[in-house]
Design a protein around this motif. Structure first.
Motif, PDB file in Angstrom:
ATOM      1  N   TYR A  77      53.635  24.698  -5.613  1.00 22.28           N
ATOM      2  CA  TYR A  77      53.184  23.310  -5.667  1.00 22.28           C
ATOM      3  C   TYR A  77      52.116  23.029  -4.607  1.00 22.28           C
ATOM      4  O   TYR A  77      51.143  22.326  -4.879  1.00 22.28           O
ATOM      5  CB  TYR A  77      54.359  22.346  -5.475  1.00 22.28           C
ATOM      6  CG  TYR A  77      55.316  22.351  -6.642  1.00 22.28           C
ATOM      7  CD1 TYR A  77      54.954  21.811  -7.878  1.00 22.28           C
ATOM      8  CD2 TYR A  77      56.589  22.896  -6.525  1.00 22.28           C
ATOM      9  CE1 TYR A  77      55.828  21.808  -8.950  1.00 22.28           C
ATOM     10  CE2 TYR A  77      57.475  22.895  -7.591  1.00 22.28           C
ATOM     11  CZ  TYR A  77      57.088  22.351  -8.798  1.00 22.28           C
ATOM     12  OH  TYR A  77      57.949  22.352  -9.864  1.00 22.28           O
ATOM     13  N   LEU A  78      52.299  23.587  -3.413  1.00 20.90           N
ATOM     14  CA  LEU A  78      51.343  23.331  -2.331  1.00 20.90           C
ATOM     15  C   LEU A  78      49.996  24.010  -2.577  1.00 20.90           C
ATOM     16  O   LEU A  78      48.949  23.434  -2.279  1.00 20.90           O
ATOM     17  CB  LEU A  78      51.932  23.778  -0.995  1.00 20.90           C
ATOM     18  CG  LEU A  78      53.090  22.922  -0.499  1.00 20.90           C
ATOM     19  CD1 LEU A  78      53.736  23.549   0.721  1.00 20.90           C
ATOM     20  CD2 LEU A  78      52.621  21.510  -0.202  1.00 20.90           C
ATOM     21  N   ILE A  79      50.015  25.214  -3.102  1.00 21.78           N
ATOM     22  CA  ILE A  79      48.755  25.900  -3.394  1.00 21.78           C
ATOM     23  C   ILE A  79      48.001  25.146  -4.482  1.00 21.78           C
ATOM     24  O   ILE A  79      46.787  24.928  -4.382  1.00 21.78           O
ATOM     25  CB  ILE A  79      49.000  27.375  -3.771  1.00 21.78           C
ATOM     26  CG1 ILE A  79      49.456  28.147  -2.529  1.00 21.78           C
ATOM     27  CG2 ILE A  79      47.745  27.999  -4.381  1.00 21.78           C
ATOM     28  CD1 ILE A  79      49.970  29.541  -2.805  1.00 21.78           C
ATOM     29  N   LYS A  80      48.719  24.695  -5.501  1.00 23.24           N
ATOM     30  CA  LYS A  80      48.065  23.898  -6.551  1.00 23.24           C
ATOM     31  C   LYS A  80      47.504  22.608  -5.935  1.00 23.24           C
ATOM     32  O   LYS A  80      46.372  22.210  -6.243  1.00 23.24           O
ATOM     33  CB  LYS A  80      49.044  23.582  -7.677  1.00 23.24           C
ATOM     34  CG  LYS A  80      48.402  22.783  -8.790  1.00 23.24           C
ATOM     35  CD  LYS A  80      49.354  22.513  -9.946  1.00 23.24           C
ATOM     36  CE  LYS A  80      48.651  21.660 -10.997  1.00 23.24           C
ATOM     37  NZ  LYS A  80      49.536  21.358 -12.126  1.00 23.24           N
ATOM     38  N   VAL A  97      48.158  15.240  -6.357  1.00 25.01           N
ATOM     39  CA  VAL A  97      48.428  16.018  -5.145  1.00 25.01           C
ATOM     40  C   VAL A  97      49.685  15.477  -4.461  1.00 25.01           C
ATOM     41  O   VAL A  97      50.565  16.245  -4.061  1.00 25.01           O
ATOM     42  CB  VAL A  97      47.214  15.990  -4.180  1.00 25.01           C
ATOM     43  CG1 VAL A  97      47.588  16.505  -2.802  1.00 25.01           C
ATOM     44  CG2 VAL A  97      46.072  16.813  -4.758  1.00 25.01           C
ATOM     45  N   MET A  98      49.779  14.153  -4.341  1.00 25.21           N
ATOM     46  CA  MET A  98      50.960  13.555  -3.691  1.00 25.21           C
ATOM     47  C   MET A  98      52.234  13.884  -4.469  1.00 25.21           C
ATOM     48  O   MET A  98      53.275  14.159  -3.870  1.00 25.21           O
ATOM     49  CB  MET A  98      50.786  12.037  -3.551  1.00 25.21           C
ATOM     50  CG  MET A  98      49.703  11.643  -2.568  1.00 25.21           C
ATOM     51  SD  MET A  98      49.965  12.264  -0.883  1.00 25.21           S
ATOM     52  CE  MET A  98      51.309  11.218  -0.363  1.00 25.21           C
ATOM     53  N   ASN A  99      52.150  13.892  -5.804  1.00 24.84           N
ATOM     54  CA  ASN A  99      53.307  14.240  -6.619  1.00 24.84           C
ATOM     55  C   ASN A  99      53.700  15.705  -6.410  1.00 24.84           C
ATOM     56  O   ASN A  99      54.890  16.034  -6.300  1.00 24.84           O
ATOM     57  CB  ASN A  99      53.031  13.957  -8.098  1.00 24.84           C
ATOM     58  CG  ASN A  99      54.268  14.185  -8.940  1.00 24.84           C
ATOM     59  OD1 ASN A  99      55.328  13.635  -8.663  1.00 24.84           O
ATOM     60  ND2 ASN A  99      54.119  15.000  -9.965  1.00 24.84           N
ATOM     61  N   LEU A 100      52.709  16.593  -6.340  1.00 20.77           N
ATOM     62  CA  LEU A 100      52.987  18.017  -6.099  1.00 20.77           C
ATOM     63  C   LEU A 100      53.635  18.212  -4.732  1.00 20.77           C
ATOM     64  O   LEU A 100      54.556  19.022  -4.584  1.00 20.77           O
ATOM     65  CB  LEU A 100      51.694  18.833  -6.206  1.00 20.77           C
ATOM     66  CG  LEU A 100      51.097  18.936  -7.615  1.00 20.77           C
ATOM     67  CD1 LEU A 100      49.660  19.436  -7.543  1.00 20.77           C
ATOM     68  CD2 LEU A 100      51.949  19.840  -8.489  1.00 20.77           C
ATOM     69  N   ILE A 114      53.352  21.603   4.174  1.00 15.48           N
ATOM     70  CA  ILE A 114      53.368  20.290   3.528  1.00 15.48           C
ATOM     71  C   ILE A 114      52.543  19.284   4.324  1.00 15.48           C
ATOM     72  O   ILE A 114      51.811  18.476   3.760  1.00 15.48           O
ATOM     73  CB  ILE A 114      54.816  19.787   3.344  1.00 15.48           C
ATOM     74  CG1 ILE A 114      55.520  20.615   2.267  1.00 15.48           C
ATOM     75  CG2 ILE A 114      54.857  18.297   3.020  1.00 15.48           C
ATOM     76  CD1 ILE A 114      57.008  20.344   2.125  1.00 15.48           C
ATOM     77  N   TYR A 115      52.640  19.350   5.643  1.00 10.83           N
ATOM     78  CA  TYR A 115      52.033  18.316   6.482  1.00 10.83           C
ATOM     79  C   TYR A 115      50.534  18.153   6.255  1.00 10.83           C
ATOM     80  O   TYR A 115      50.064  17.045   6.017  1.00 10.83           O
ATOM     81  CB  TYR A 115      52.300  18.599   7.961  1.00 10.83           C
ATOM     82  CG  TYR A 115      53.719  18.298   8.364  1.00 10.83           C
ATOM     83  CD1 TYR A 115      54.116  17.005   8.661  1.00 10.83           C
ATOM     84  CD2 TYR A 115      54.662  19.310   8.450  1.00 10.83           C
ATOM     85  CE1 TYR A 115      55.417  16.724   9.023  1.00 10.83           C
ATOM     86  CE2 TYR A 115      55.971  19.040   8.812  1.00 10.83           C
ATOM     87  CZ  TYR A 115      56.353  17.737   9.102  1.00 10.83           C
ATOM     88  OH  TYR A 115      57.642  17.463   9.458  1.00 10.83           O
TER      89      TYR A 115
END
Length: 190
Positions: A77-80, A97-100, A114-115
């Protein structure tokens, strides 16, 4: 390694380099860097953008497969999310992006990656106060990580750990200065 793994690995490395360049530009928008970027020939710039977009799109496709097959990790999710940050800057992409990021937090709430993604997305959405709060949270998290330093016996690992948190703290402090200026500007504009 087969061709697919090589392409994925190269795509991830290229994406990480793009993200590092983007973060460095945010941290140090020095005159020389800006002048250099402005002086690049249009054709080279266009080719580079096209290549970067293709890599980001390929990376998104690879991580979408994990997401669609319900085997995604927080990093998928973070890489996407980071690819979308590199590719697009509109409200729809920023909310995606916020949803991912939210999904990544559900899987692994302590993932340090995440940060930055969340802070950058909040900035793009002009949520300066929220971005500043996330930076403060990140600073506290870095302090907590540093509590483990005395436990690390391997000198190389200790040095890597220390260097990482040191550089992240520098980034946080620079971003806090910038965000505080943005908050002041936003208040003056009201």
């Amino acid at each position: 390694m087969n061709k697919k793994k090589i392409i994925i690995t190269a795509s991830i490395i290229a994406l990480l380099l793009i993200i590092i360049l983007f973060i460095n530009l945010l941290k140090n928008p020095q005159k020389e860097i800006i002048e250099y970027l402005q002086s690049i020939e249009f054709v080279n710039e266009d080719t580079t953008n096209l290549y970067s977009k293709q890599i980001s799109n390929n990376t998104i496709e690879q991580h979408n497969k994990n997401i669609e097959n319900n085997i995604a990790t927080a990093d998928d999710y973070l890489i996407k999310a980071n690819c979308l940050l590199a590719l697009k800057d509109d409200d729809q992409a920023n909310y995606e992006v916020m949803n991912l990021i939210k999904l990544a937090k559900e899987i692994q709430p302590t993932n340090i990656n995440i940060y930055k993604a969340e802070i950058l997305a909040e900035l793009r959405l002009k949520n300066y106060i929220s971005a500043r709060d996330k930076l403060e949270e990140y600073k506290i998290y870095l302090d907590q990580i540093d509590l483990a330093l005395p436990e690390i016996k391997n000198e190389t690992m200790w040095q890597n750990h220390y260097n990482f948190t040191f550089h992240e703290r520098e980034w946080v402090e620079k971003m806090l200065i910038k965000i505080n200026s943005m908050c002041m500007g936003a208040k003056g504009a009201v």
